[in-house]
Design a protein around this motif. Structure first.
Motif, mmCIF file in Angstrom:
data_model
loop_
_atom_site.group_PDB
_atom_site.id
_atom_site.type_symbol
_atom_site.label_atom_id
_atom_site.label_comp_id
_atom_site.label_asym_id
_atom_site.label_seq_id
_atom_site.Cartn_x
_atom_site.Cartn_y
_atom_site.Cartn_z
ATOM 1 N N UNK A 1 -3.199 -15.559 -62.986
ATOM 2 C CA UNK A 1 -2.857 -14.126 -62.968
ATOM 3 C C UNK A 1 -4.026 -13.318 -62.414
ATOM 4 N N UNK A 2 -5.253 -13.722 -62.769
ATOM 5 C CA UNK A 2 -6.424 -13.016 -62.246
ATOM 6 C C UNK A 2 -6.544 -13.132 -60.746
ATOM 7 N N UNK B 1 -3.661 -6.280 -69.230
ATOM 8 C CA UNK B 1 -3.877 -7.549 -69.933
ATOM 9 C C UNK B 1 -4.797 -8.477 -69.138
ATOM 10 N N UNK B 2 -4.930 -8.180 -67.846
ATOM 11 C CA UNK B 2 -5.735 -9.029 -66.963
ATOM 12 C C UNK B 2 -7.142 -8.475 -66.791
ATOM 13 N N UNK B 3 -7.270 -7.155 -66.674
ATOM 14 C CA UNK B 3 -8.560 -6.509 -66.441
ATOM 15 C C UNK B 3 -8.913 -5.590 -67.602
ATOM 16 N N UNK B 4 -10.170 -5.571 -67.980
ATOM 17 C CA UNK B 4 -10.648 -4.823 -69.135
ATOM 18 C C UNK B 4 -10.514 -3.313 -68.912
ATOM 19 N N UNK B 5 -9.787 -2.638 -69.800
ATOM 20 C CA UNK B 5 -9.560 -1.197 -69.677
ATOM 21 C C UNK B 5 -10.841 -0.396 -69.778
ATOM 22 N N UNK C 1 -12.590 -9.566 -66.072
ATOM 23 C CA UNK C 1 -11.381 -10.312 -66.414
ATOM 24 C C UNK C 1 -11.255 -10.515 -67.921
ATOM 25 N N UNK C 2 -10.022 -10.416 -68.408
ATOM 26 C CA UNK C 2 -9.702 -10.695 -69.799
ATOM 27 C C UNK C 2 -9.124 -12.113 -69.902
ATOM 28 N N UNK C 3 -8.959 -12.627 -71.112
ATOM 29 C CA UNK C 3 -8.447 -14.002 -71.263
ATOM 30 C C UNK C 3 -7.138 -14.262 -70.541
ATOM 31 N N UNK C 4 -6.249 -13.251 -70.493
ATOM 32 C CA UNK C 4 -4.954 -13.458 -69.832
ATOM 33 C C UNK C 4 -5.101 -13.758 -68.349
ATOM 34 N N UNK C 5 -6.247 -13.400 -67.761
ATOM 35 C CA UNK C 5 -6.465 -13.632 -66.330
ATOM 36 C C UNK C 5 -6.445 -15.119 -66.002
ATOM 37 N N UNK D 1 2.866 -16.677 -63.017
ATOM 38 C CA UNK D 1 4.307 -16.670 -63.289
ATOM 39 C C UNK D 1 4.606 -16.313 -64.734
ATOM 40 N N UNK D 2 3.641 -16.479 -65.609
ATOM 41 C CA UNK D 2 3.829 -16.130 -67.016
ATOM 42 C C UNK D 2 3.449 -14.682 -67.295
ATOM 43 N N UNK D 3 2.351 -14.216 -66.711
ATOM 44 C CA UNK D 3 1.799 -12.900 -67.034
ATOM 45 C C UNK D 3 2.495 -11.775 -66.272
ATOM 46 N N UNK D 4 2.772 -11.975 -64.995
ATOM 47 C CA UNK D 4 3.272 -10.889 -64.152
ATOM 48 C C UNK D 4 4.637 -10.360 -64.577
#
Length: 511
Positions: free
Chosen positions: A220-221, A269-273, A363-367, A372-375
């Motif tokens: 995802x990242x 969820x991918x990049x730190x806010x 990057x966060x853990x979801x990256x 296909x799972x995150x998007x």
């Protein structure tokens, strides 16, 4: 003062014959060429400028200060398409002209440009003429000596000979194909470097390479960063086009700004806010600054089209003249505001922040998870926001409150569409189809909002006409037509929304 020339040319690698000369074939055999006129030999001396890390060269941009020949001065070349560049020229001066410095600022940011390569060329020029003696193209044989000036590889030199064919202004590009065919038969081959600077860097600074393709999207990242880089590249590339006031440039730069902002918000969820939220706010500011110019352009075109549709018998008073005065006054104001924003420190800081974010992404853990799972989850979350805003947009009665609800839904629809567009490389056709249906909803809502804005302007123009002793009849007629157009969009909205929301997007994105 700078002027611009569209340069359409092709370059060929040339080799000397046994006598040490590069000989051209008989170009009068090319269809349409009646004669070849020898224009003599010129000696050119050019110093090319770039940042220390060669940011301009990385984007196929050249900036030089040249003496000799008939066009001595500062030249900035911006790529348009393969073999086509816009050359912006400024008179010879010791320092880089401010007008050219502004056009490269989105690339250089706060970094100074310094000499990196010196090219000395002996140019043997010929003109290809038609039967009437008009110029078709210029062919030159350039013997080039390049010297690296920068710290890396300073003093390194290279020599080569090349043939350059440049089409005359408003010439037929087919002529270049015909000339190339003749040159190829004579043993010449298209140059492997797109410019003399690129050849000089390749030969004198072999450690330098233009940035290539990013690695394939896996996580995802990877996917999100690839999309953000694409939009950042577009934002930077449209900056000089906006400064030059090229058609549609403000719109395209604004779109890149909005896509960046939407992606940073969608993929939290991918990049730190903590890092991206301040950038999002600055992108919102830039979109607003660009929006004034774009909105004025769209509104002006809409009102002109509306006036053109009115029968001449119903055009009462100096309608076109009043609209023209309003348009010129408004355009001048917003144009100055846009350029002030692009010249501001705040804008440069935004570009620097974006570059830093892409160079060292937060990057966060979801990256690390599958794209296909995150998007799909991110797209569906934006869709849920849109669905929530659509409820009042569909149910409220006609009036100002519904206008505001539809405008709010429009912004959510745009964000949802951008999210689906960003997911297309991973999700494929399901994301493409979903984005298309959401775009249809966005279009209906957008046309409705354009009508709201147009009515506000028409009310203002009617008041000005009345105050000047003119009849406001035509302005009132146009207002009524805009109101009818808005109500038509309100009737279209339920149909467009039904297509976008059924079957459920969750199933559609996984189809």
């Amino acid at each position: 003062m700078a002027d611009t020339k569209r340069e359409i040319e092709r370059k060929y690698e040339a080799a000397a014959d046994a006598s040490g000369e590069t000989r051209l074939p008989d170009l009068t055999k090319v269809a349409g060429v009646s004669s070849v006129r020898d224009k003599g030999v010129a000696e050119l001396d050019a110093v090319y400028y770039d940042t220390d890390d060669l940011r301009l060269a990385a984007d196929s941009i050249t900036l030089r200060r040249r003496t000799g020949g008939d066009d001595a001065g500062w030249h900035l070349k911006l790529p348009v398409s393969p073999h086509v560049r816009d050359e912006i020229r400024s008179p010879l001066a010791d320092d880089l002209p401010p007008a050219l410095a502004a056009l490269i600022r989105s690339r250089t940011r706060a970094e100074p440009v310094v000499p990196v390569v010196r090219l000395r060329s002996v140019r043997d020029v010929r003109h290809l003429l038609d039967a009437g003696g008009d110029l078709l193209a210029e062919v030159s044989v350039d013997t080039v000596t390049a010297q690296r000036i920068g710290v890396d590889a300073a003093g390194a030199t290279a020599r080569w000979t090349e043939v350059e064919v440049e089409l005359a202004d408003e010439g037929d590009p087919d002529l270049l194909d015909a000339v190339e065919k003749k040159l190829r038969k004579a043993g010449l081959r298209p140059a492997t470097s797109e410019s003399k600077l690129a050849r000089a860097l390749a030969d004198t600074a072999p450690s330098w390479k233009r940035p290539g393709e990013e690695k394939p999207d896996r996580t995802a990242g990877d996917h999100v960063l690839a999309y953000l880089r694409e939009q950042y590249t577009s934002l930077v590339a449209y900056d000089p086009a906006v400064r030059r006031d090229l058609p549609d440039s403000v719109h395209q730069m604004r779109v890149a700004t909005r896509r960046l902002r939407s992606a940073l918000r969608t993929y939290r969820k991918v990049l730190d806010r903590a890092v991206t939220d301040p950038v999002v706010e600055e992108l919102k500011w830039l979109a607003r600054e660009l929006g004034a110019d774009r909105d004025q352009e769209v509104l002006d075109a809409r009102l002109r089209a509306r006036i053109d549709d009115v029968p001449e018998t119903l055009l009462m008073g100096p309608v076109s003249g009043r609209l023209r005065i309003w348009s010129v006054a408004g355009r001048e104001g917003v144009r100055a505001k846009t350029l002030a924003a692009l010249d501001s420190r705040r804008y440069l800081d935004l570009l620097t922040a974006l570059h830093a974010l892409l160079t060292d992404p937060p990057l966060r853990p979801a990256a690390k998870r599958s794209a296909a799972e995150v998007l799909p989850k991110a797209v569906l979350k934006d869709y849920g926001r849109l669905a929530h805003r659509m409820e009042p947009a569909l149910s409220l009665p006609h009036g100002e409150e519904r206008d505001r609800a539809m405008h709010s839904a429009r912004k959510a629809a745009k964000r949802t569409r951008y999210a689906a567009d960003a997911a297309r490389p991973t999700l494929g056709k399901p994301a493409k189809r979903f984005a298309k249906r959401v775009k249809a909803v966005q279009s209906v809502l957008g046309e409705h909002q354009d009508s709201v804005v147009a009515r506000e302007t028409l009310r203002t123009l009617a008041a000005q006409a009345h105050g000047a002793g003119e009849t406001a009849f035509t302005w009132g007629l146009l207002y009524g037509r805009e109101e009818a157009a808005a109500q038509a969009r309100e009737r279209q909205l339920p149909v467009a929304w039904a297509k976008a929301s059924k079957p459920k997007p969750r199933a559609r994105l996984r189809a």
